[in-house]
Design a protein around this motif. Structure first.
Motif, short mmCIF file in Angstrom:
data_model
loop_
_atom_site.label_atom_id
_atom_site.label_comp_id
_atom_site.label_asym_id
_atom_site.label_seq_id
_atom_site.Cartn_x
_atom_site.Cartn_y
_atom_site.Cartn_z
N GLN A 38 53.13 17.68 7.86
CA GLN A 38 52.97 17.62 6.35
C GLN A 38 51.63 18.24 6.00
O GLN A 38 50.51 17.89 6.66
CB GLN A 38 53.18 16.15 5.81
N ASN A 39 51.40 18.72 4.87
CA ASN A 39 50.10 18.99 4.19
C ASN A 39 50.27 18.51 2.93
O ASN A 39 51.00 18.77 2.20
CB ASN A 39 50.10 20.65 4.55
N VAL A 40 49.09 18.17 2.28
CA VAL A 40 48.91 17.60 1.16
C VAL A 40 47.82 18.42 0.49
O VAL A 40 46.61 18.25 1.11
CB VAL A 40 48.83 16.19 0.93
N PHE A 41 47.82 19.08 -0.76
CA PHE A 41 46.76 19.70 -1.70
C PHE A 41 46.57 18.93 -2.91
O PHE A 41 47.62 19.01 -3.61
CB PHE A 41 47.05 21.00 -1.63
N LEU A 42 45.55 18.67 -3.27
CA LEU A 42 45.17 18.18 -4.47
C LEU A 42 43.90 18.89 -5.32
O LEU A 42 43.10 19.25 -4.76
CB LEU A 42 44.49 16.59 -4.47
N ASP A 44 41.64 20.88 -6.87
CA ASP A 44 40.95 22.21 -6.27
C ASP A 44 40.96 22.44 -5.02
O ASP A 44 40.26 23.64 -4.53
CB ASP A 44 39.68 22.26 -6.94
N ASP A 45 41.79 21.81 -4.32
CA ASP A 45 41.87 22.13 -2.79
C ASP A 45 42.53 23.63 -2.65
O ASP A 45 43.37 24.13 -3.44
CB ASP A 45 42.79 21.13 -2.06
N LYS A 46 41.99 24.32 -1.61
CA LYS A 46 42.51 25.44 -1.33
C LYS A 46 43.81 25.37 -0.77
O LYS A 46 43.99 24.63 0.35
CB LYS A 46 41.68 26.18 -0.42
N ILE A 47 44.89 26.00 -1.22
CA ILE A 47 46.19 25.80 -0.79
C ILE A 47 46.48 26.74 0.49
O ILE A 47 46.63 27.84 0.11
CB ILE A 47 47.25 25.84 -1.90
N LYS A 70 47.87 25.70 -12.73
CA LYS A 70 48.05 25.38 -11.44
C LYS A 70 48.79 24.08 -11.30
O LYS A 70 48.20 23.15 -12.05
CB LYS A 70 47.09 25.94 -10.65
N PRO A 71 49.43 23.79 -10.33
CA PRO A 71 49.68 22.38 -10.13
C PRO A 71 48.60 21.43 -9.72
O PRO A 71 47.66 21.96 -8.77
CB PRO A 71 50.89 22.47 -8.80
N THR A 74 50.05 19.82 -4.58
CA THR A 74 51.28 20.37 -3.82
C THR A 74 51.17 19.68 -2.26
O THR A 74 50.27 19.87 -1.88
CB THR A 74 50.65 21.83 -3.63
N THR A 75 52.61 19.37 -2.35
CA THR A 75 52.54 18.81 -0.82
C THR A 75 53.88 19.62 -0.08
O THR A 75 54.79 19.72 -0.92
CB THR A 75 53.17 17.33 -1.03
N GLU A 76 53.92 19.85 1.17
CA GLU A 76 54.75 20.38 1.81
C GLU A 76 55.08 19.68 3.03
O GLU A 76 54.17 19.03 3.61
CB GLU A 76 54.59 22.09 2.48
#
Length: 263
Positions: A38-42, A44-47, A70-71, A74-76
């Motif tokens: 899993q990756n989680v971006f919150l 202003d994190d660089k996605i 922009k979201p 973002t989590t994948e």
């Protein structure tokens, strides 16, 4: 004899092409070992979406966020599902032929079976019911309950559903499906705002939940990506993060359960 040999080789390469590896060998080894990544971006994190399988529908899932903002989340998450771990007719089987992309297609359109799906609440430290009810409706304007639409291919279908969510109450989604020979996908897009009580947690079309299932022969790769935009309220952000992370795991567990059920 030569004709038989050429036919066998042609069949081998045809099957190899159908189930070509859609992730790098290194990533496949990692995901096979751990079962999930899993990756989680919150904010202003660089996605850097590094878990996306290299397939048409996985790439298509990345285009569904078409909002001007922009979201904020973002989590994948990528799951490895060995077909040998699934049950066929109530028993575990070495034969994976019954776990086809057509069955996957039917399962992810069986929205009513999401009723009763559970999730682990990090805030309450216990298992809770995620969806108290779930069903398809005829349209956003005509919210009459209709049966699950599982006939034929899912490709090009647009359906609408209600999920009575433990956190958000009644949630209304547009479901957009695509299907290919060895993969199938759906995007959940909220056409009504999501609310935490009286607080608007997400405006309409500010939550996109993408599910892509890729058939790799002896296993499935299941890719889930959630994108969401919501108000800049510290307490709300924590709840949204916990809520959507729980949903990713719960949707996967629901999928595995339904794939293993006799259908």
């Amino acid at each position: 004899m030569k004709k038989i040999l050429y036919f066998s080789l042609g069949l081998f390469f045809s099957i190899s092409g159908l189930y070509s590896q859609s992730v790098s060998p290194d990533l496949l080894e990692k995901i096979k070992s751990s079962g999930e990544l899993q990756n989680v971006f919150l904010n202003d994190d660089k996605i850097n979406l590094s878990l996306v399988p290299k397939t048409e529908l996985s790439s298509q899932a990345l285009t569904h966020w078409n909002n001007s903002d922009k979201p904020r989340l973002t989590t994948e998450k990528l799951f490895y599902l060995d077909k040998k771990d699934l049950k066929s007719d109530g028993t575990f089987s070495e034969d994976s032929s019954s776990f086809s992309i057509d069955k996957v297609s039917k399962v992810i359109r069986s929205i009513s079976t999401m009723k009763g799906t559970e999730y682990y609440s990090n805030r309450h430290k216990k298992w809770e019911t995620l969806y108290h009810d779930a069903y398809l409706v005829k349209s956003p304007d005509e919210r009459v309950i209709i049966p699950d639409d599982t006939q034929g291919s899912a490709d090009g279908k647009t359906l609408y559903c209600m999920q009575d969510d433990n956190s958000f109450g009644k949630c209304w989604y547009e479901l957009t499906y695509s299907q290919r020979e060895n993969e199938v996908s759906v995007c959940f897009d909220n056409f009504e705002p999501l609310k935490f009580g009286f607080i608007t947690a997400a405006k309409a079309h500010n939550v996109k939940i993408n599910l892509v299932v890729v058939d790799e022969g002896d296993h499935f790769l299941v890719y889930l990506m959630v994108q969401a935009n919501y108000p800049r309220i510290a307490m709300l952000e924590e709840k949204m993060l916990d809520s959507f992370n729980a949903r990713v795991d719960s949707i996967y567990k629901w999928f595995v359960k339904e794939m293993g059920a006799a259908r």
